[in-house]
Design a protein around this motif. Sequence first.
Motif, PDB file in Angstrom:
ATOM      1  N   ARG A   2       0.830  -1.207   0.000  1.00  0.00           N
ATOM      2  CA  ARG A   2       0.000   0.000   0.000  1.00  0.00           C
ATOM      3  C   ARG A   2       0.864   1.258   0.000  1.00  0.00           C
ATOM      4  O   ARG A   2       0.516   2.263  -0.627  1.00  0.00           O
ATOM      5  CB  ARG A   2      -0.933  -0.017   1.216  1.00  0.00           C
ATOM      6  CG  ARG A   2      -1.998  -1.115   1.149  1.00  0.00           C
ATOM      7  CD  ARG A   2      -3.083  -0.890   2.182  1.00  0.00           C
ATOM      8  NE  ARG A   2      -4.028  -1.987   2.225  1.00  0.00           N
ATOM      9  CZ  ARG A   2      -5.031  -2.145   1.358  1.00  0.00           C
ATOM     10  NH1 ARG A   2      -5.186  -1.290   0.365  1.00  0.00           N
ATOM     11  NH2 ARG A   2      -5.853  -3.167   1.478  1.00  0.00           N
ATOM     12  N   SER A   3       1.982   1.214   0.712  1.00  0.00           N
ATOM     13  CA  SER A   3       2.882   2.363   0.748  1.00  0.00           C
ATOM     14  C   SER A   3       3.437   2.667  -0.639  1.00  0.00           C
ATOM     15  O   SER A   3       3.495   3.821  -1.064  1.00  0.00           O
ATOM     16  CB  SER A   3       4.026   2.111   1.725  1.00  0.00           C
ATOM     17  OG  SER A   3       4.957   3.172   1.708  1.00  0.00           O
ATOM     18  N   ALA A   5       2.015   1.799  -3.455  1.00  0.00           N
ATOM     19  CA  ALA A   5       0.895   2.177  -4.318  1.00  0.00           C
ATOM     20  C   ALA A   5       0.549   3.658  -4.161  1.00  0.00           C
ATOM     21  O   ALA A   5       0.183   4.329  -5.122  1.00  0.00           O
ATOM     22  CB  ALA A   5      -0.326   1.315  -4.011  1.00  0.00           C
ATOM     23  N   GLU A   6       0.671   4.174  -2.942  1.00  0.00           N
ATOM     24  CA  GLU A   6       0.347   5.579  -2.695  1.00  0.00           C
ATOM     25  C   GLU A   6       1.285   6.509  -3.450  1.00  0.00           C
ATOM     26  O   GLU A   6       0.921   7.637  -3.784  1.00  0.00           O
ATOM     27  CB  GLU A   6       0.418   5.869  -1.190  1.00  0.00           C
ATOM     28  CG  GLU A   6      -0.728   5.242  -0.401  1.00  0.00           C
ATOM     29  CD  GLU A   6      -0.541   5.426   1.094  1.00  0.00           C
ATOM     30  OE1 GLU A   6       0.496   6.017   1.492  1.00  0.00           O
ATOM     31  OE2 GLU A   6      -1.410   4.961   1.860  1.00  0.00           O
ATOM     32  N   ARG A   7       2.503   6.025  -3.730  1.00  0.00           N
ATOM     33  CA  ARG A   7       3.483   6.869  -4.410  1.00  0.00           C
ATOM     34  C   ARG A   7       3.491   6.656  -5.920  1.00  0.00           C
ATOM     35  O   ARG A   7       4.263   7.308  -6.621  1.00  0.00           O
ATOM     36  CB  ARG A   7       4.895   6.573  -3.863  1.00  0.00           C
ATOM     37  CG  ARG A   7       5.024   6.779  -2.363  1.00  0.00           C
ATOM     38  CD  ARG A   7       6.481   6.898  -1.963  1.00  0.00           C
ATOM     39  NE  ARG A   7       7.262   5.725  -2.281  1.00  0.00           N
ATOM     40  CZ  ARG A   7       7.500   4.731  -1.434  1.00  0.00           C
ATOM     41  NH1 ARG A   7       6.992   4.777  -0.204  1.00  0.00           N
ATOM     42  NH2 ARG A   7       8.238   3.699  -1.789  1.00  0.00           N
ATOM     43  N   SER A   8       2.659   5.737  -6.423  1.00  0.00           N
ATOM     44  CA  SER A   8       2.715   5.425  -7.860  1.00  0.00           C
ATOM     45  C   SER A   8       1.332   5.222  -8.476  1.00  0.00           C
ATOM     46  O   SER A   8       1.102   4.266  -9.213  1.00  0.00           O
ATOM     47  CB  SER A   8       3.572   4.171  -8.095  1.00  0.00           C
ATOM     48  OG  SER A   8       3.073   3.079  -7.342  1.00  0.00           O
ATOM     49  N   SER A   9       0.395   6.083  -8.128  1.00  0.00           N
ATOM     50  CA  SER A   9      -0.944   6.070  -8.738  1.00  0.00           C
ATOM     51  C   SER A   9      -1.646   4.729  -8.584  1.00  0.00           C
ATOM     52  O   SER A   9      -2.327   4.256  -9.492  1.00  0.00           O
ATOM     53  CB  SER A   9      -0.859   6.454 -10.221  1.00  0.00           C
ATOM     54  OG  SER A   9      -0.260   7.725 -10.363  1.00  0.00           O
ATOM     55  N   ASN A  10      -1.433   4.090  -7.432  1.00  0.00           N
ATOM     56  CA  ASN A  10      -2.152   2.862  -7.081  1.00  0.00           C
ATOM     57  C   ASN A  10      -1.754   1.643  -7.891  1.00  0.00           C
ATOM     58  O   ASN A  10      -2.407   0.603  -7.829  1.00  0.00           O
ATOM     59  CB  ASN A  10      -3.667   3.055  -7.200  1.00  0.00           C
ATOM     60  CG  ASN A  10      -4.427   2.236  -6.177  1.00  0.00           C
ATOM     61  OD1 ASN A  10      -4.036   2.186  -5.010  1.00  0.00           O
ATOM     62  ND2 ASN A  10      -5.508   1.587  -6.592  1.00  0.00           N
ATOM     63  N   GLN A  11      -0.667   1.740  -8.670  1.00  0.00           N
ATOM     64  CA  GLN A  11      -0.215   0.611  -9.480  1.00  0.00           C
ATOM     65  C   GLN A  11       1.288   0.461  -9.319  1.00  0.00           C
ATOM     66  O   GLN A  11       2.046   1.389  -9.560  1.00  0.00           O
ATOM     67  CB  GLN A  11      -0.587   0.830 -10.942  1.00  0.00           C
ATOM     68  CG  GLN A  11      -0.351  -0.397 -11.813  1.00  0.00           C
ATOM     69  CD  GLN A  11      -1.059  -0.277 -13.148  1.00  0.00           C
ATOM     70  OE1 GLN A  11      -2.247   0.033 -13.197  1.00  0.00           O
ATOM     71  NE2 GLN A  11      -0.353  -0.509 -14.226  1.00  0.00           N
ATOM     72  N   GLU A  64     -10.581  -1.115  -0.364  1.00  0.00           N
ATOM     73  CA  GLU A  64     -10.883  -1.967   0.786  1.00  0.00           C
ATOM     74  C   GLU A  64     -12.271  -2.577   0.625  1.00  0.00           C
ATOM     75  O   GLU A  64     -13.215  -1.906   0.203  1.00  0.00           O
ATOM     76  CB  GLU A  64     -10.812  -1.139   2.065  1.00  0.00           C
ATOM     77  CG  GLU A  64     -10.894  -1.977   3.331  1.00  0.00           C
ATOM     78  CD  GLU A  64     -10.599  -1.173   4.579  1.00  0.00           C
ATOM     79  OE1 GLU A  64     -10.944  -1.644   5.668  1.00  0.00           O
ATOM     80  OE2 GLU A  64     -10.028  -0.073   4.440  1.00  0.00           O
TER      81      GLU A  64
END
Length: 239
Positions: A2-3, A5-11, A64
């Motif tokens: 998740r960490s 993903a937050e820095r890369s547009s969820n992917q 979620e």
Amino acid sequence: MRSLAERSSNQVSLSLFAQTLPNAFPAVEVAPQTWHSYARAFVQWFEYAGIARFKGQSILVLPEGSAGMGRLFGARLPIRTKGVFPQEPPGPCIALLVKLVNGPLKISALDRYERDSLRQLLALGAVEPDSAEAFRLARPDLISDGKVLQAVLMELLRRVPGGSDALDLLIQNPAASPVDVGRIFHSAHSADWKPATTQSVGKHFRAWARHAGISTRVRRQPDADMMSATTRLDTLFDI
């Protein structure tokens, strides 16, 4: 996950996720390529729990409460995605894409060579599961009138680990050798490859790049007559 993903547009790329695991498990010492296998195993658990999904060689983190998929017991993955793109030439892969235009295909209907192509198309993000036993086009806009649309293929090639840098190299230097191109993927995957593997990956990517509209050319060899005119055989060791 998740960490990242937050820095890369969820992917998140599978390769990047694999690179973070050694810090999460400092007491575990394995070969670099083994972390890639562990990363894939983690994501399969995440898929079952509804946390994430594979999307080609990337991982899409889900909202979620998303539903899980797959079974833990008695299940056998019908096909595995190889960790590196490309390991196959584009011709057979494109032929399979053209077949998929007519609708999903069952894995059982594919021969051994088509399954190799399917693995590469999964890694590219061009196809996706339709069910537990079938696959469909993930990008229907990739094929038009039986031909690959170069702009769409270019987009997909830039998304694979090492793909964007390799494309930029070929744009700047169309004569970049397969080894030069292969080294980019070698580095992107922190791979432990033999020189022949590095060259093969580079050779295949040059071919894929041509299908995306990038011109490549063979590096010019020294002229044989010029070599003979300028080379003197002074000793027995020069003969």
